[in-house]
Scaffold this motif. Structure first.
Motif, PDB file in Angstrom:
ATOM      1  N   GLY A  53       0.726  -1.234  -0.010  1.00  0.00           N
ATOM      2  CA  GLY A  53       0.014   0.046   0.009  1.00  0.00           C
ATOM      3  C   GLY A  53       0.671   1.187  -0.080  1.00  0.00           C
ATOM      4  O   GLY A  53       0.479   2.156  -1.016  1.00  0.00           O
ATOM      5  N   VAL A  54       1.814   1.173   0.762  1.00  0.00           N
ATOM      6  CA  VAL A  54       2.814   2.471   0.882  1.00  0.00           C
ATOM      7  C   VAL A  54       3.500   2.732  -0.621  1.00  0.00           C
ATOM      8  O   VAL A  54       3.425   4.043  -1.104  1.00  0.00           O
ATOM      9  N   ILE A  55       3.962   1.521  -1.260  1.00  0.00           N
ATOM     10  CA  ILE A  55       4.678   1.817  -2.471  1.00  0.00           C
ATOM     11  C   ILE A  55       3.573   2.188  -3.544  1.00  0.00           C
ATOM     12  O   ILE A  55       4.006   2.976  -4.314  1.00  0.00           O
ATOM     13  N   VAL A  56       2.176   1.598  -3.598  1.00  0.00           N
ATOM     14  CA  VAL A  56       1.237   2.127  -4.413  1.00  0.00           C
ATOM     15  C   VAL A  56       0.767   3.326  -4.246  1.00  0.00           C
ATOM     16  O   VAL A  56       0.825   4.147  -5.212  1.00  0.00           O
ATOM     17  N   PHE A  57       0.583   3.780  -3.281  1.00  0.00           N
ATOM     18  CA  PHE A  57       0.498   5.329  -2.658  1.00  0.00           C
ATOM     19  C   PHE A  57       1.526   6.033  -3.310  1.00  0.00           C
ATOM     20  O   PHE A  57       1.147   7.309  -3.794  1.00  0.00           O
ATOM     21  N   ALA A  58       2.862   5.775  -3.135  1.00  0.00           N
ATOM     22  CA  ALA A  58       4.031   6.731  -3.560  1.00  0.00           C
ATOM     23  C   ALA A  58       3.860   6.513  -5.084  1.00  0.00           C
ATOM     24  O   ALA A  58       4.397   7.735  -5.770  1.00  0.00           O
ATOM     25  N   VAL A  59       3.704   5.588  -5.926  1.00  0.00           N
ATOM     26  CA  VAL A  59       3.478   5.396  -7.139  1.00  0.00           C
ATOM     27  C   VAL A  59       2.517   6.493  -7.831  1.00  0.00           C
ATOM     28  O   VAL A  59       2.422   7.160  -8.831  1.00  0.00           O
ATOM     29  N   LEU A  60       1.150   6.373  -7.035  1.00  0.00           N
ATOM     30  CA  LEU A  60       0.111   7.055  -7.482  1.00  0.00           C
ATOM     31  C   LEU A  60       0.411   8.599  -7.260  1.00  0.00           C
ATOM     32  O   LEU A  60       0.005   9.457  -8.035  1.00  0.00           O
ATOM     33  N   GLY A  61       1.402   9.041  -6.148  1.00  0.00           N
ATOM     34  CA  GLY A  61       1.680  10.473  -6.131  1.00  0.00           C
ATOM     35  C   GLY A  61       2.538  11.093  -7.218  1.00  0.00           C
ATOM     36  O   GLY A  61       2.883  12.202  -7.286  1.00  0.00           O
ATOM     37  N   LEU A  62       3.305  10.078  -8.281  1.00  0.00           N
ATOM     38  CA  LEU A  62       3.875  10.613  -9.236  1.00  0.00           C
ATOM     39  C   LEU A  62       2.994  11.269 -10.570  1.00  0.00           C
ATOM     40  O   LEU A  62       3.375  11.711 -11.351  1.00  0.00           O
ATOM     41  N   PHE A  63       1.941  10.552 -10.622  1.00  0.00           N
ATOM     42  CA  PHE A  63       1.193  10.838 -11.680  1.00  0.00           C
ATOM     43  C   PHE A  63       0.366  12.263 -11.433  1.00  0.00           C
ATOM     44  O   PHE A  63      -0.520  12.434 -10.790  1.00  0.00           O
ATOM     45  N   SER A  64       0.545  13.424 -12.560  1.00  0.00           N
ATOM     46  CA  SER A  64       0.074  14.711 -12.359  1.00  0.00           C
ATOM     47  C   SER A  64      -1.647  14.504 -12.458  1.00  0.00           C
ATOM     48  O   SER A  64      -2.150  15.519 -12.201  1.00  0.00           O
ATOM     49  N   ALA A  65      -2.016  13.585 -13.477  1.00  0.00           N
ATOM     50  CA  ALA A  65      -3.226  13.160 -13.914  1.00  0.00           C
ATOM     51  C   ALA A  65      -4.265  12.784 -12.790  1.00  0.00           C
ATOM     52  O   ALA A  65      -5.226  13.184 -12.344  1.00  0.00           O
ATOM     53  N   LEU A  66      -3.402  12.539 -11.444  1.00  0.00           N
ATOM     54  CA  LEU A  66      -4.254  12.040 -10.238  1.00  0.00           C
ATOM     55  C   LEU A  66      -3.924  13.319  -9.275  1.00  0.00           C
ATOM     56  O   LEU A  66      -4.063  12.897  -7.947  1.00  0.00           O
ATOM     57  N   ASP A  67      -4.171  14.605  -9.660  1.00  0.00           N
ATOM     58  CA  ASP A  67      -3.769  15.581  -8.605  1.00  0.00           C
ATOM     59  C   ASP A  67      -4.634  15.511  -7.464  1.00  0.00           C
ATOM     60  O   ASP A  67      -4.677  16.096  -6.557  1.00  0.00           O
ATOM     61  N   TRP A  68      -6.113  15.171  -8.155  1.00  0.00           N
ATOM     62  CA  TRP A  68      -7.145  15.433  -7.242  1.00  0.00           C
ATOM     63  C   TRP A  68      -7.110  14.214  -5.833  1.00  0.00           C
ATOM     64  O   TRP A  68      -7.767  14.446  -4.914  1.00  0.00           O
ATOM     65  N   LEU A  69      -6.326  13.318  -6.478  1.00  0.00           N
ATOM     66  CA  LEU A  69      -6.397  12.091  -5.300  1.00  0.00           C
ATOM     67  C   LEU A  69      -5.090  12.490  -4.480  1.00  0.00           C
ATOM     68  O   LEU A  69      -5.062  11.758  -3.078  1.00  0.00           O
ATOM     69  N   HIS A  70      -4.214  13.180  -4.662  1.00  0.00           N
ATOM     70  CA  HIS A  70      -2.927  13.367  -3.846  1.00  0.00           C
ATOM     71  C   HIS A  70      -3.090  13.977  -2.587  1.00  0.00           C
ATOM     72  O   HIS A  70      -2.462  13.352  -1.736  1.00  0.00           O
ATOM     73  N   PRO A  71      -4.016  14.862  -2.190  1.00  0.00           N
ATOM     74  CA  PRO A  71      -4.166  15.297  -0.831  1.00  0.00           C
ATOM     75  C   PRO A  71      -4.837  14.243   0.169  1.00  0.00           C
ATOM     76  O   PRO A  71      -4.683  14.360   1.268  1.00  0.00           O
ATOM     77  N   TYR A  72      -5.147  13.195  -0.392  1.00  0.00           N
ATOM     78  CA  TYR A  72      -5.611  11.912   0.487  1.00  0.00           C
ATOM     79  C   TYR A  72      -4.554  10.973   0.651  1.00  0.00           C
ATOM     80  O   TYR A  72      -4.769   9.825   1.086  1.00  0.00           O
TER      81      TYR A  72
END
Length: 277
Positions: A209-228
């Protein structure tokens, strides 16, 4: 009679018993000793990386000279993405899944202690050991930094220098901030630990989960998700090294980690409340 005695057992005695149980495990001692090596290796690595003959040389050495109190902060930020979450996940896995694997959780759940109180005791053990581990890394890092590079103060990212006392205050603040972040991960690990009897599953799921969260944080298309994403808040903790100290991002990251703690413990409590004996 024994049930009555157990029901009246003071909470303080139960908490101390939980900490003794954790500290007596050989892997806990080995793990804490291994954590002490992280700041030492980081300090020695910086020592050999300087441009010159030791910490008084030019280049990087000139920046580090007398600035050894930066090492504990640097080490904590270095350990936060993977090492410290793994440590929290290990203790959370042992707290519930480990007990279930050895058959002792059943006895604890049918005792008059109460399931929510049991979860609170386990959470206290994980939280206390996490704080102890983070403080231990910072202490060894401070000693190593002062010995190798000196410790007159701390050079901030803003270019100003803090006094020795102010530098210790920043180190203490970093310990608190990093600990709260690890608590957020460990709380989720406790929720997973309440759902399985295999500690390795808890550790693997938490770190995945930590690794997946870190990877998701790299995609600018998911900016809406980053604050969570709890991992997205970790980069903002570097503000602790600025002067004057900006508190906006620090408060947001702490509040987010607190939400993860609340969610994780709530899910663990719901699972324990409905778990069969």
């Amino acid at each position: 009679m024994s049930a009555l005695v157990a029901a009246r057992a003071p909470l303080g005695r139960q908490l101390r018993s939980e900490l003794r149980w954790i500290l007596r495990r050989p892997r806990t001692v080995i793990g804490l000793a291994s954590l002490c090596l992280v700041p030492v290796l980081a300090g020695v690595g910086l020592w050999f990386a300087v441009d010159g003959d030791g910490p008084a040389g030019p280049g990087l050495a000139a920046i580090i000279a007398g600035n050894g109190l930066v090492l504990p902060v640097f080490t904590l930020f270095l350990a936060l993405p993977l090492l410290l979450p793994l440590v929290g996940a290990i203790w959370a896995a042992d707290g519930l899944a480990g007990e279930a694997q050895h058959g002792t959780l059943r006895g604890l759940m049918i005792s008059p202690v109460g399931r929510i109180r049991l979860l609170g005791i386990k959470a206290f053990g994980v939280a206390t050991m996490t704080l102890f581990a983070v403080t231990l890394i910072a202490f060894v890092g401070a000693v190593t930094g002062v010995v190798l590079f000196g410790g007159e103060g701390m050079l901030t990212l803003s270019g100003s220098s803090l006094s020795f006392g102010a530098a210790l205050g920043r180190i203490a603040l970093t310990i608190l901030l990093v600990t709260v972040q690890v608590w957020g991960v460990a709380a989720i690990a406790l929720a997973i630990s309440a759902c399985t009897e295999h500690p390795l599953v808890v550790m693997a799921a938490t770190m995945a989960g930590v690794i997946v969260f870190a990877v998701l944080g790299l995609f600018s298309a998911l900016d809406w998700l980053h604050p969570y994403l709890i991992t997205s808040a970790w980069d903002g903790l570097v503000d602790v090294m600025r002067d004057p100290l900006p508190t906006g991002q620090l408060w947001r990251s702490t509040a987010l980690a607190a939400c993860y703690v609340l969610i994780g413990l709530s899910l663990a409590a719901m699972r324990l409340a409905t778990k069969d004996n």
